[in-house]
Design a protein around this motif. Structure first.
Motif, PDB file in Angstrom:
ATOM      1  N   LEU A  30      38.414  51.646  38.233  1.00 49.47           N
ATOM      2  CA  LEU A  30      38.460  50.338  38.884  1.00 49.47           C
ATOM      3  C   LEU A  30      39.277  49.370  38.039  1.00 49.47           C
ATOM      4  O   LEU A  30      38.913  49.066  36.904  1.00 49.47           O
ATOM      5  N   THR A  31      40.358  48.889  38.584  1.00 52.77           N
ATOM      6  CA  THR A  31      41.273  48.014  37.832  1.00 52.77           C
ATOM      7  C   THR A  31      41.170  46.548  38.232  1.00 52.77           C
ATOM      8  O   THR A  31      41.617  45.680  37.496  1.00 52.77           O
ATOM      9  N   LYS A  32      40.592  46.271  39.385  1.00 58.53           N
ATOM     10  CA  LYS A  32      40.471  44.877  39.818  1.00 58.53           C
ATOM     11  C   LYS A  32      39.239  44.247  39.171  1.00 58.53           C
ATOM     12  O   LYS A  32      38.165  44.851  39.135  1.00 58.53           O
ATOM     13  N   ALA A  33      39.389  43.041  38.654  1.00 59.49           N
ATOM     14  CA  ALA A  33      38.263  42.353  38.015  1.00 59.49           C
ATOM     15  C   ALA A  33      37.116  42.154  38.994  1.00 59.49           C
ATOM     16  O   ALA A  33      35.944  42.238  38.616  1.00 59.49           O
ATOM     17  N   ARG A  34      37.411  41.920  40.246  1.00 59.59           N
ATOM     18  CA  ARG A  34      36.366  41.669  41.228  1.00 59.59           C
ATOM     19  C   ARG A  34      35.560  42.916  41.574  1.00 59.59           C
ATOM     20  O   ARG A  34      34.520  42.826  42.250  1.00 59.59           O
ATOM     21  N   ASP A  35      36.030  44.098  41.127  1.00 59.68           N
ATOM     22  CA  ASP A  35      35.328  45.350  41.412  1.00 59.68           C
ATOM     23  C   ASP A  35      34.463  45.828  40.249  1.00 59.68           C
ATOM     24  O   ASP A  35      33.773  46.843  40.364  1.00 59.68           O
ATOM     25  N   GLN A  36      34.486  45.129  39.134  1.00 54.37           N
ATOM     26  CA  GLN A  36      33.878  45.668  37.921  1.00 54.37           C
ATOM     27  C   GLN A  36      32.436  45.248  37.678  1.00 54.37           C
ATOM     28  O   GLN A  36      31.735  45.877  36.892  1.00 54.37           O
ATOM     29  N   ASN A  37      31.971  44.198  38.317  1.00 58.34           N
ATOM     30  CA  ASN A  37      30.590  43.772  38.131  1.00 58.34           C
ATOM     31  C   ASN A  37      30.144  43.010  39.375  1.00 58.34           C
ATOM     32  O   ASN A  37      30.657  41.924  39.664  1.00 58.34           O
ATOM     33  N   TYR A  38      29.176  43.576  40.077  1.00 55.13           N
ATOM     34  CA  TYR A  38      28.742  42.958  41.335  1.00 55.13           C
ATOM     35  C   TYR A  38      28.208  41.547  41.134  1.00 55.13           C
ATOM     36  O   TYR A  38      28.576  40.622  41.868  1.00 55.13           O
ATOM     37  N   GLU A  39      27.329  41.348  40.143  1.00 57.98           N
ATOM     38  CA  GLU A  39      26.717  40.027  39.945  1.00 57.98           C
ATOM     39  C   GLU A  39      27.764  38.958  39.650  1.00 57.98           C
ATOM     40  O   GLU A  39      27.677  37.835  40.129  1.00 57.98           O
TER      41      GLU A  39
END
Length: 459
Positions: free
Chosen positions: A199-208
């Motif tokens: 996962l390279t997108k920042a928005r995909d790396q941590n749900y919270e």
């Protein structure tokens, strides 16, 4: 049509003594008293009234995608790289492959340049797929059909939809499926390496973390985020940006302030954006009371941001909470606003009138603006020649409203200026007017006052 109603004047010039003597040299005054009802159009044609307290009445104008139909193309049953590539075209893009593109993808798999997961990633991130504008349910269903060769189960669909609904991309679903036994078996069927996805997108790396930013867009700005903005804020937080700074940037942005949320709306927004839940009744009531009578919105935001509940969310999301934002509560101007409100409500109680509340936006955008203008021109006509109520329009209060103003100069204490106003019939009428609901008092230069009343239509 705009119309100007009869201006009723009750002139009562007042000069108040401080400790038995008039204020030295500077003098003091509260001007004349008047009551007026206005509707917008007539104000331009009406002569400016040189009156002090005034009142105006203004009137302004998701379902599942159908599975691809069976095809006669023999590639549909081909157990090879060709069959897998054909699957990508038919299931993801919903069309027959073009020969050049098909041959290129087959070659990339045969050479080992790409894995099955790589192809899935590239097809789902292609301009052609993105242009379809599919919703979360449709995207997840496509992922199930493409990578697991089945329809989604309801529990799985719901779980992945939670992620996509806050702005995470299809990559999180593809990456999750790529690590599954089902996808490994599917790739084996076609004789290709399953592979993995990073996962390279920042928005995909941590749900919270992503959900926090998404809520600021949805519940504060009341709109969906643009993907570039969502990605940039998530990246900033992942690199250590302070949560307090990011939240206050949204909450005190011009975009949000221009919505002119009431105190209860502001608290409801903080529950949803900061805590990610609806307000409980006791908490809601307590926070609203603070806003109505004593505290600024900055102070309330700090209260939410530094709660144990939000601290726990920050730990889960890897968010650096940061420092408290500045609070205007200790400034002389805000303290004057709160003290005058208390004194006015004490006077209203004597006459059986309901207490007024204050709002920071009325204080900041109208009362403080008018207090500074009063230091230049002591009149309900503003220095630019327009009537005082245009300050309400400029602040955004342009729907039907009832507004009033008392002004004064030379008084250096809240008690003195309130006493002077109460000793003047017109000013006292504004202070005791049953129809008023909101009060903000501006103080500029230590002795220039603007007391601004407001009633807004019920939503």
């Amino acid at each position: 049509m705009k119309r100007l109603m009869r201006l009723l004047c009750a002139l009562c010039a007042v000069c108040v003594l401080a400790s038995g003597a008039a204020l030295a040299e500077e003098g003091c005054g509260i001007g004349d008293a008047a009551f007026a009802e206005f509707t917008p159009a007539a104000a331009e044609a009406a002569p400016a009234a040189n009156v002090q307290p005034a009142v105006i009445q203004r009137q302004s104008e998701e379902g599942l995608q159908t599975a691809p139909a069976a095809t006669e193309n023999p590639l549909a049953t081909e157990s090879s790289t060709k069959g897998f590539v054909y699957r990508m075209y038919k299931v993801v893009l919903g069309r027959e492959p073009d020969q050049a593109g098909f041959d290129s993808w087959v070659a990339s798999l045969d050479s080992g340049k790409n894995t099955a997961a790589d192809l899935v990633f590239m097809f789902f991130n292609s301009d052609e797929y993105t242009a379809k504008g599919k919703n979360a349910t449709e995207i997840i269903t496509d992922c199930y059909r493409t990578m697991l060769n089945r329809e989604p189960d309801q529990a799985g669909l719901n779980a992945w939809k939670v992620a996509l609904d806050v702005g995470m991309s299809s990559d999180v679903v593809c990456a999750g499926f790529a690590a599954s036994d089902e996808f490994t078996a599917l790739a084996k069927k076609y004789g290709i390496t399953p592979g993995t996805l990073k996962l390279t997108k920042a928005r995909d790396q941590n749900y919270e973390r992503t959900a926090f930013v998404y809520r600021l867009y949805r519940d504060c700005l009341q709109r969906a985020p643009e993907l570039a903005g969502l990605e940039n804020w998530c990246l900033a937080l992942s690199l250590g940006a302070e949560g307090t700074s990011v939240a206050s940037g949204f909450i005190f942005s011009t975009e949000y302030k221009d919505k002119l949320p009431g105190n209860d709306e502001f608290i409801e927004m903080l529950y949803r954006t900061i805590l990610g839940r609806n307000a409980d009744n006791a908490g809601m009531s307590g926070w609203v009371d603070l806003l109505n009578y004593t505290a600024t919105r900055e102070k309330i935001l700090n209260g939410f941001m530094f709660s144990p509940e939000f601290a726990a969310k920050c730990r889960t999301a890897g968010i650096n909470l940061g420092n408290k934002i500045n609070e205007p509560d200790t400034t002389p101007a805000w303290q004057a606003n709160i003290l005058v409100l208390s004194l006015v409500n004490a006077e209203r109680a004597k006459y059986g009138e309901a207490p007024l509340i204050t709002r920071e936006d009325l204080w900041e955008r109208v009362a403080m603006v008018r207090a500074q203008e009063v230091s230049v021109l002591f009149s309900h006509t503003r220095p630019n020649g327009s009537p005082f109520y245009t300050a309400y329009d400029e602040a955004g209060f342009s729907n039907l409203y009832l507004a009033g103003e008392n002004i004064a100069f030379g008084y250096r204490s809240e008690q003195a200026v309130v006493t002077a106003w109460m000793n003047s019939e017109g000013h006292r009428e504004n202070i005791l007017r049953e129809s008023f609901e909101i009060l903000a008092t501006g103080l500029y230069g230590g002795s220039n006052w603007s007391q601004n009343f407001l009633t807004l239509p019920k939503k």
